[in-house]
Design a protein around this motif. Structure first.
Motif, PDB file in Angstrom:
ATOM      1  N   UNK A  33      33.510 -56.246   9.438  1.00  0.00           N
ATOM      2  CA  UNK A  33      33.757 -55.317  10.691  1.00  0.00           C
ATOM      3  C   UNK A  33      32.693 -54.154  10.785  1.00  0.00           C
ATOM      4  N   UNK A  34      31.822 -54.024   9.563  1.00  0.00           N
ATOM      5  CA  UNK A  34      31.000 -52.986   9.660  1.00  0.00           C
ATOM      6  C   UNK A  34      29.653 -53.454  10.049  1.00  0.00           C
ATOM      7  N   UNK A  35      29.335 -52.926  11.170  1.00  0.00           N
ATOM      8  CA  UNK A  35      27.840 -53.638  11.675  1.00  0.00           C
ATOM      9  C   UNK A  35      26.652 -52.514  11.499  1.00  0.00           C
ATOM     10  N   UNK A  36      25.611 -53.094  11.320  1.00  0.00           N
ATOM     11  CA  UNK A  36      24.216 -52.390  11.207  1.00  0.00           C
ATOM     12  C   UNK A  36      24.314 -51.084  12.051  1.00  0.00           C
ATOM     13  N   UNK A  37      24.736 -51.549  13.398  1.00  0.00           N
ATOM     14  CA  UNK A  37      24.815 -50.492  14.538  1.00  0.00           C
ATOM     15  C   UNK A  37      25.670 -49.276  14.032  1.00  0.00           C
ATOM     16  N   UNK A  38      26.720 -49.732  13.711  1.00  0.00           N
ATOM     17  CA  UNK A  38      27.736 -48.471  13.184  1.00  0.00           C
ATOM     18  C   UNK A  38      27.307 -47.767  12.025  1.00  0.00           C
ATOM     19  N   UNK A  39      26.709 -48.452  11.032  1.00  0.00           N
ATOM     20  CA  UNK A  39      26.180 -47.513   9.917  1.00  0.00           C
ATOM     21  C   UNK A  39      24.966 -46.742  10.574  1.00  0.00           C
ATOM     22  N   UNK A  40      24.012 -47.508  11.199  1.00  0.00           N
ATOM     23  CA  UNK A  40      23.167 -46.308  11.666  1.00  0.00           C
ATOM     24  C   UNK A  40      23.543 -45.205  12.417  1.00  0.00           C
ATOM     25  N   UNK A  41      24.633 -45.300  13.501  1.00  0.00           N
ATOM     26  CA  UNK A  41      25.068 -44.317  14.106  1.00  0.00           C
ATOM     27  C   UNK A  41      25.873 -43.235  13.299  1.00  0.00           C
ATOM     28  N   UNK A  42      26.433 -43.738  12.165  1.00  0.00           N
ATOM     29  CA  UNK A  42      27.115 -42.848  11.341  1.00  0.00           C
ATOM     30  C   UNK A  42      26.044 -41.913  10.621  1.00  0.00           C
ATOM     31  N   UNK A  43      24.681 -42.462  10.442  1.00  0.00           N
ATOM     32  CA  UNK A  43      23.855 -41.657   9.599  1.00  0.00           C
ATOM     33  C   UNK A  43      22.764 -41.050  10.661  1.00  0.00           C
ATOM     34  N   UNK A  44      23.180 -41.168  11.890  1.00  0.00           N
ATOM     35  CA  UNK A  44      22.063 -40.639  12.972  1.00  0.00           C
ATOM     36  C   UNK A  44      20.628 -41.224  12.956  1.00  0.00           C
ATOM     37  N   UNK A  45      20.635 -42.419  12.421  1.00  0.00           N
ATOM     38  CA  UNK A  45      19.189 -43.095  12.620  1.00  0.00           C
ATOM     39  C   UNK A  45      19.338 -44.317  13.216  1.00  0.00           C
TER      40      UNK A  45
ATOM     41  N   UNK B  64      18.953 -48.421  14.188  1.00  0.00           N
ATOM     42  CA  UNK B  64      19.033 -49.607  13.321  1.00  0.00           C
ATOM     43  C   UNK B  64      17.754 -49.990  12.447  1.00  0.00           C
ATOM     44  N   UNK B  65      16.609 -49.951  13.259  1.00  0.00           N
ATOM     45  CA  UNK B  65      15.317 -50.371  12.578  1.00  0.00           C
ATOM     46  C   UNK B  65      14.979 -49.713  11.337  1.00  0.00           C
ATOM     47  N   UNK B  66      15.651 -48.462  11.259  1.00  0.00           N
ATOM     48  CA  UNK B  66      15.118 -47.538  10.311  1.00  0.00           C
ATOM     49  C   UNK B  66      16.166 -48.054   8.897  1.00  0.00           C
ATOM     50  N   UNK B  67      17.251 -48.673   9.155  1.00  0.00           N
ATOM     51  CA  UNK B  67      18.357 -49.448   8.040  1.00  0.00           C
ATOM     52  C   UNK B  67      17.593 -50.592   7.564  1.00  0.00           C
ATOM     53  N   UNK B  68      16.718 -51.366   8.672  1.00  0.00           N
ATOM     54  CA  UNK B  68      16.257 -52.579   8.329  1.00  0.00           C
ATOM     55  C   UNK B  68      14.839 -52.354   7.638  1.00  0.00           C
ATOM     56  N   UNK B  69      14.151 -51.336   7.937  1.00  0.00           N
ATOM     57  CA  UNK B  69      12.908 -51.058   7.221  1.00  0.00           C
ATOM     58  C   UNK B  69      13.287 -50.477   5.772  1.00  0.00           C
ATOM     59  N   UNK B  70      14.472 -49.965   5.593  1.00  0.00           N
ATOM     60  CA  UNK B  70      14.817 -49.403   4.286  1.00  0.00           C
ATOM     61  C   UNK B  70      15.228 -50.319   3.331  1.00  0.00           C
ATOM     62  N   UNK B  71      16.198 -51.481   3.945  1.00  0.00           N
ATOM     63  CA  UNK B  71      16.898 -52.363   3.100  1.00  0.00           C
ATOM     64  C   UNK B  71      16.469 -53.831   3.172  1.00  0.00           C
ATOM     65  N   UNK B  72      15.913 -54.008   4.274  1.00  0.00           N
ATOM     66  CA  UNK B  72      15.427 -55.492   4.851  1.00  0.00           C
ATOM     67  C   UNK B  72      16.305 -56.129   5.289  1.00  0.00           C
ATOM     68  N   UNK B  73      17.733 -56.131   5.269  1.00  0.00           N
ATOM     69  CA  UNK B  73      18.629 -56.818   5.859  1.00  0.00           C
ATOM     70  C   UNK B  73      20.175 -56.239   5.589  1.00  0.00           C
TER      71      UNK B  73
END
Length: 71
Positions: free
Chosen positions: A17-29, A31-40
């Motif tokens: 139920x936790x999306x990458x969009x939700x994580x990105x929004x929660x840390x104010x970055x 979604x591309x930043x998450x993928x660059x940092x963690x790959x997937x």
């Protein structure tokens, strides 16, 4: 980013139920930043588990009981 992800996973009914969009929004970055940092998504979960395992290992090695189960 890991702290935001950890909080969201802890509050969710299930990890799916936790999306990458939700994580990105929660840390104010973005979604591309998450993928660059963690790959997937799997890479993010691996990094999150690695931090948790490291904290547990450090507690055990220092003799501190990381959790207590009352019987």
């Amino acid at each position: 980013m890991l702290k935001a992800a950890d909080t969201l996973f802890a509050q969710a009914d299930g990890p799916e139920r936790v999306t990458m969009d939700a994580i990105a929004a929660a840390c104010s970055v973005g979604k591309g930043t998450l993928f660059r940092a963690f790959g997937s998504r799997a890479g993010l979960l691996d990094a999150l588990w690695a931090t948790k395992i490291e904290a547990l290992r450090a507690s055990v090695e220092s003799g501190v009981v990381p959790f207590r189960q009352d019987t």
